[in-house]
Design a protein around this motif. Structure first.
Motif, PDB file in Angstrom:
ATOM      1  N   UNK A   1      21.984  33.273  24.281  1.00  0.00           N
ATOM      2  CA  UNK A   1      23.362  33.192  24.739  1.00  0.00           C
ATOM      3  C   UNK A   1      23.693  32.179  25.860  1.00  0.00           C
ATOM      4  N   UNK A   2      22.772  32.454  26.991  1.00  0.00           N
ATOM      5  CA  UNK A   2      22.989  31.421  27.996  1.00  0.00           C
ATOM      6  C   UNK A   2      22.240  30.027  27.679  1.00  0.00           C
ATOM      7  N   UNK A   3      21.487  30.028  26.955  1.00  0.00           N
ATOM      8  CA  UNK A   3      20.658  28.573  26.684  1.00  0.00           C
ATOM      9  C   UNK A   3      21.878  27.821  25.923  1.00  0.00           C
ATOM     10  N   UNK A   4      22.638  28.354  25.167  1.00  0.00           N
ATOM     11  CA  UNK A   4      23.748  27.784  24.356  1.00  0.00           C
ATOM     12  C   UNK A   4      24.876  27.604  24.940  1.00  0.00           C
ATOM     13  N   UNK A   5      25.164  28.075  26.239  1.00  0.00           N
ATOM     14  CA  UNK A   5      26.375  27.946  27.045  1.00  0.00           C
ATOM     15  C   UNK A   5      27.204  26.588  26.816  1.00  0.00           C
ATOM     16  N   UNK A   6      26.485  25.380  27.146  1.00  0.00           N
ATOM     17  CA  UNK A   6      27.195  24.092  27.002  1.00  0.00           C
ATOM     18  C   UNK A   6      27.714  24.014  25.496  1.00  0.00           C
ATOM     19  N   UNK A   7      27.294  24.499  24.442  1.00  0.00           N
ATOM     20  CA  UNK A   7      27.949  24.626  23.363  1.00  0.00           C
ATOM     21  C   UNK A   7      29.190  25.525  23.308  1.00  0.00           C
ATOM     22  N   UNK A   8      29.118  26.655  23.835  1.00  0.00           N
ATOM     23  CA  UNK A   8      30.375  27.458  23.886  1.00  0.00           C
ATOM     24  C   UNK A   8      31.255  26.776  24.773  1.00  0.00           C
ATOM     25  N   UNK A   9      30.973  26.102  26.036  1.00  0.00           N
ATOM     26  CA  UNK A   9      31.844  25.681  26.716  1.00  0.00           C
ATOM     27  C   UNK A   9      32.567  24.460  26.174  1.00  0.00           C
ATOM     28  N   UNK A  10      31.937  23.687  25.442  1.00  0.00           N
ATOM     29  CA  UNK A  10      32.697  22.418  24.354  1.00  0.00           C
ATOM     30  C   UNK A  10      33.329  23.054  23.517  1.00  0.00           C
ATOM     31  N   UNK A  11      33.050  24.142  22.790  1.00  0.00           N
ATOM     32  CA  UNK A  11      33.906  24.316  21.679  1.00  0.00           C
ATOM     33  C   UNK A  11      34.984  25.418  22.493  1.00  0.00           C
ATOM     34  N   UNK A  12      35.026  25.849  23.632  1.00  0.00           N
ATOM     35  CA  UNK A  12      36.144  26.375  24.098  1.00  0.00           C
ATOM     36  C   UNK A  12      37.159  25.558  24.692  1.00  0.00           C
ATOM     37  N   UNK A  13      36.649  24.328  25.150  1.00  0.00           N
ATOM     38  CA  UNK A  13      37.660  23.238  25.477  1.00  0.00           C
ATOM     39  C   UNK A  13      38.488  22.730  24.408  1.00  0.00           C
ATOM     40  N   UNK A  14      37.698  22.391  23.310  1.00  0.00           N
ATOM     41  CA  UNK A  14      38.491  22.100  22.145  1.00  0.00           C
ATOM     42  C   UNK A  14      39.407  23.222  21.560  1.00  0.00           C
ATOM     43  N   UNK A  15      39.201  24.413  21.642  1.00  0.00           N
ATOM     44  CA  UNK A  15      39.836  25.528  21.141  1.00  0.00           C
ATOM     45  C   UNK A  15      41.053  25.477  22.080  1.00  0.00           C
ATOM     46  N   UNK A  16      41.014  25.566  23.363  1.00  0.00           N
ATOM     47  CA  UNK A  16      42.086  25.485  24.447  1.00  0.00           C
ATOM     48  C   UNK A  16      43.214  24.318  24.097  1.00  0.00           C
ATOM     49  N   UNK A  17      42.487  23.130  23.836  1.00  0.00           N
ATOM     50  CA  UNK A  17      43.320  21.960  23.660  1.00  0.00           C
ATOM     51  C   UNK A  17      44.207  22.246  22.230  1.00  0.00           C
TER      52      UNK A  17
ATOM     53  N   UNK B   1      45.036  24.958  20.820  1.00  0.00           N
ATOM     54  CA  UNK B   1      46.235  26.040  21.064  1.00  0.00           C
ATOM     55  C   UNK B   1      47.336  25.583  21.924  1.00  0.00           C
ATOM     56  N   UNK B   2      47.027  24.823  22.973  1.00  0.00           N
ATOM     57  CA  UNK B   2      47.998  24.186  23.546  1.00  0.00           C
ATOM     58  C   UNK B   2      48.927  23.240  22.880  1.00  0.00           C
ATOM     59  N   UNK B   3      48.224  22.538  22.007  1.00  0.00           N
ATOM     60  CA  UNK B   3      48.951  21.513  21.074  1.00  0.00           C
ATOM     61  C   UNK B   3      49.607  22.411  19.978  1.00  0.00           C
ATOM     62  N   UNK B   4      49.182  23.461  19.570  1.00  0.00           N
ATOM     63  CA  UNK B   4      49.890  24.319  18.785  1.00  0.00           C
ATOM     64  C   UNK B   4      51.266  25.006  19.269  1.00  0.00           C
ATOM     65  N   UNK B   5      51.030  25.381  20.536  1.00  0.00           N
ATOM     66  CA  UNK B   5      52.109  25.882  20.970  1.00  0.00           C
ATOM     67  C   UNK B   5      53.225  24.943  21.393  1.00  0.00           C
TER      68      UNK B   5
END
Length: 55
Positions: free
Chosen positions: A26-42, A44-48
């Motif tokens: 899980x820690x090794x793959x943190x950069x992937x999770x952060x990258x996906x999280x940023x795209x998900x946040x963008x 969601x903001x666009x959808x709202x």
């Protein structure tokens, strides 16, 4: 940002595979999770914003 995520993930995975670090995967793959999280946040903001403008 994408190239940074790819490079960090590759470095962390290589370090994990040759036992330089003892982190969990899980820690090794943190950069992937952060990258996906940023795209998900963008998304969601666009959808709202789209929902507010249609109202």
């Amino acid at each position: 940002m994408k190239w940074l995520m790819i490079v960090l993930t590759a470095i962390f995975v290589m370090a994990k595979l040759i036992n330089v670090i003892t982190w969990s995967w899980w820690l090794v793959l943190i950069p992937v999770w952060i990258y996906l999280g940023v795209y998900l946040l963008v998304f969601l903001v666009y959808f709202i914003i789209a929902m507010i403008e249609d109202a």
